[in-house]
Design a protein around this motif. Structure first.
Motif, short mmCIF file in Angstrom:
data_model
loop_
_atom_site.label_atom_id
_atom_site.label_comp_id
_atom_site.label_asym_id
_atom_site.label_seq_id
_atom_site.Cartn_x
_atom_site.Cartn_y
_atom_site.Cartn_z
N ALA A 83 0.87 -1.19 0.00
CA ALA A 83 0.00 0.00 0.00
C ALA A 83 0.90 1.23 0.00
CB ALA A 83 -0.92 0.00 1.21
N ILE A 84 1.48 1.53 -1.14
CA ILE A 84 2.47 2.61 -1.24
C ILE A 84 1.77 3.97 -1.17
CG2 ILE A 84 4.23 3.66 -2.72
CD1 ILE A 84 4.68 0.87 -3.93
N PRO A 85 2.16 4.82 -0.23
CA PRO A 85 1.53 6.14 -0.10
C PRO A 85 2.09 7.12 -1.12
CG PRO A 85 3.18 5.87 1.61
CD PRO A 85 3.14 4.57 0.86
N ALA A 86 1.73 6.92 -2.37
CA ALA A 86 2.21 7.78 -3.45
C ALA A 86 1.22 7.71 -4.61
CB ALA A 86 3.61 7.35 -3.91
N ALA A 87 1.24 8.74 -5.43
CA ALA A 87 0.31 8.81 -6.56
C ALA A 87 0.77 7.91 -7.71
CB ALA A 87 0.22 10.26 -7.03
N ASP A 88 -0.14 7.65 -8.62
CA ASP A 88 0.18 6.88 -9.83
C ASP A 88 1.28 7.60 -10.63
OD1 ASP A 88 -2.01 5.50 -8.93
OD2 ASP A 88 -3.25 5.85 -10.70
N ASN A 89 2.11 6.80 -11.29
CA ASN A 89 3.10 7.34 -12.22
C ASN A 89 4.00 8.40 -11.58
OD1 ASN A 89 1.80 5.76 -14.29
ND2 ASN A 89 0.28 7.38 -14.46
N SER A 90 4.47 8.12 -10.36
CA SER A 90 5.23 9.11 -9.60
C SER A 90 6.74 8.98 -9.72
CB SER A 90 4.88 9.02 -8.10
OG SER A 90 3.52 9.29 -7.87
N PHE A 91 7.24 7.78 -10.02
CA PHE A 91 8.68 7.52 -9.88
C PHE A 91 9.28 6.95 -11.16
CE2 PHE A 91 6.80 7.16 -5.65
CZ PHE A 91 7.57 8.08 -4.95
N ASP A 92 10.54 7.34 -11.38
CA ASP A 92 11.30 6.78 -12.50
C ASP A 92 11.87 5.40 -12.14
OD1 ASP A 92 11.29 9.18 -14.28
OD2 ASP A 92 12.30 10.06 -12.54
N ILE A 93 12.22 5.23 -10.86
CA ILE A 93 12.88 4.00 -10.42
C ILE A 93 12.34 3.61 -9.06
CG2 ILE A 93 15.10 3.01 -9.68
CD1 ILE A 93 16.46 4.85 -11.73
N VAL A 94 12.06 2.31 -8.89
CA VAL A 94 11.71 1.74 -7.59
C VAL A 94 12.79 0.74 -7.20
CG1 VAL A 94 10.07 0.29 -6.34
CG2 VAL A 94 9.22 2.06 -7.89
N LEU A 95 13.23 0.82 -5.95
CA LEU A 95 14.27 -0.06 -5.44
C LEU A 95 13.73 -0.91 -4.29
CD1 LEU A 95 17.13 2.60 -5.13
CD2 LEU A 95 16.74 1.05 -7.06
N MET A 96 14.03 -2.20 -4.32
CA MET A 96 13.75 -3.09 -3.20
C MET A 96 14.99 -3.93 -2.95
SD MET A 96 9.83 -4.54 -3.46
CE MET A 96 9.66 -4.81 -1.68
N PHE A 97 15.69 -3.63 -1.86
CA PHE A 97 16.89 -4.37 -1.52
C PHE A 97 16.53 -5.43 -0.48
CE2 PHE A 97 18.57 -0.12 -2.69
CZ PHE A 97 19.38 -0.51 -3.75
N LYS A 98 16.30 -6.66 -0.94
CA LYS A 98 16.06 -7.80 -0.06
C LYS A 98 14.89 -7.57 0.90
CE LYS A 98 20.97 -8.71 -0.46
NZ LYS A 98 21.08 -7.58 -1.41
N SER A 99 13.86 -6.93 0.39
CA SER A 99 12.70 -6.65 1.25
C SER A 99 11.40 -7.26 0.75
CB SER A 99 12.52 -5.14 1.42
OG SER A 99 12.39 -4.48 0.18
N LEU A 100 11.34 -7.71 -0.50
CA LEU A 100 10.10 -8.28 -1.00
C LEU A 100 9.68 -9.50 -0.21
CD1 LEU A 100 7.76 -8.33 -2.99
CD2 LEU A 100 9.23 -9.55 -4.62
#
Length: 235
Positions: A83-100
């Motif tokens: 449940a990401i608290p951000a609007a649609d189409n907000s970011f160029d890059i998403v990072l997940m370092f060993k958290s999924l």
């Protein structure tokens, strides 16, 4: 897609790999599960990105991040990937370092949908996960066996690709190094963490200590840990 590749054993620093592979200059970045914000800080200090929103679900760690010295162009928010608290189409890059694999299993597919939602068209997701193998993993699984959740995390990424939410650009397989001066340092970093409640019986605690101690040298204990990165692009 494959969950592991035992033939790929090159020792790499993941942050350096990411800095070399991603188009970070001027990018708006979302980091999910930033933890102690070590990578957040390193990325911010390069001066390459426009801004970073760093999300952490653990309330204790989030409070510590807010209390730490401010980082340039970094905003810390509390929340989970499902449940990401951000609007649609907000970011160029998403990072997940060993958290999924820390996302509740029943919400992993939703987390991938959320990543696709907040990415701009053509945006990239860098999702790194530890491979279930190696001496270090053999110690951890004595008290925190992540085999199932890591498999479920890979399945969620695969589902997102199969459904066309995100396209697979590339997979990276490599080793990283973990180093500990002694068992007390391992205990502090791996057992007594705020995001998990590890309750070890005295017998299990001694078993973990004994297996860790078998790897100790006068210079401490060093482990090579296999990793996978799935690089995904939003259509």
């Amino acid at each position: 897609m494959k969950i592991a590749d035992p033939t790929q054993t090159t020792l790499l620093n993941e942050l350096k790999l990411m800095l070399g592979e991603l188009p970070l200059d001027g990018a708006s970045v979302l980091e999910l599960g930033c933890g102690k914000a070590d990578k957040t800080r390193s990325l911010a200090e390069t001066g390459r990105v426009r801004n970073i929103v760093a999300l952490e679900v653990d309330l204790i760690q989030h409070a510590r991040n807010l209390a730490a010295p401010a980082l340039p162009n970094v905003e810390f928010r509390q929340g989970g990937a499902e449940a990401i608290p951000a609007a649609d189409n907000s970011f160029d890059i998403v990072l997940m370092f060993k958290s999924l694999h820390h996302v509740p299993v029943e919400q992993m597919d939703q987390a991938l949908k959320e990543i696709a939602r907040v990415l701009k068209p053509g945006g990239l997701a860098w999702i790194s996960e530890p491979v279930y193998a190696g001496d270090f993993n053999d110690i951890l699984r004595l008290f925190h066996d992540e085999k199932v959740v890591r498999e479920k995390a890979f399945a969620a990424v695969s589902h997102a690709v199969e459904q066309g939410l995100l396209g697979l650009e590339k997979q990276y397989f490599f080793n990283t190094r973990s180093q500990f001066d002694d068992f007390e340092q391992f205990d502090a970093r791996m057992i007594r963490v705020t995001h998990s409640n590890h309750q070890l019986s005295p017998e299990l605690y001694q078993q973990v200590r004994a297996q860790f101690t078998a790897h100790l040298t006068p210079e401490g204990a060093t482990f090579l840990n296999p990793q996978r990165v799935d690089l995904l692009r939003k259509p």
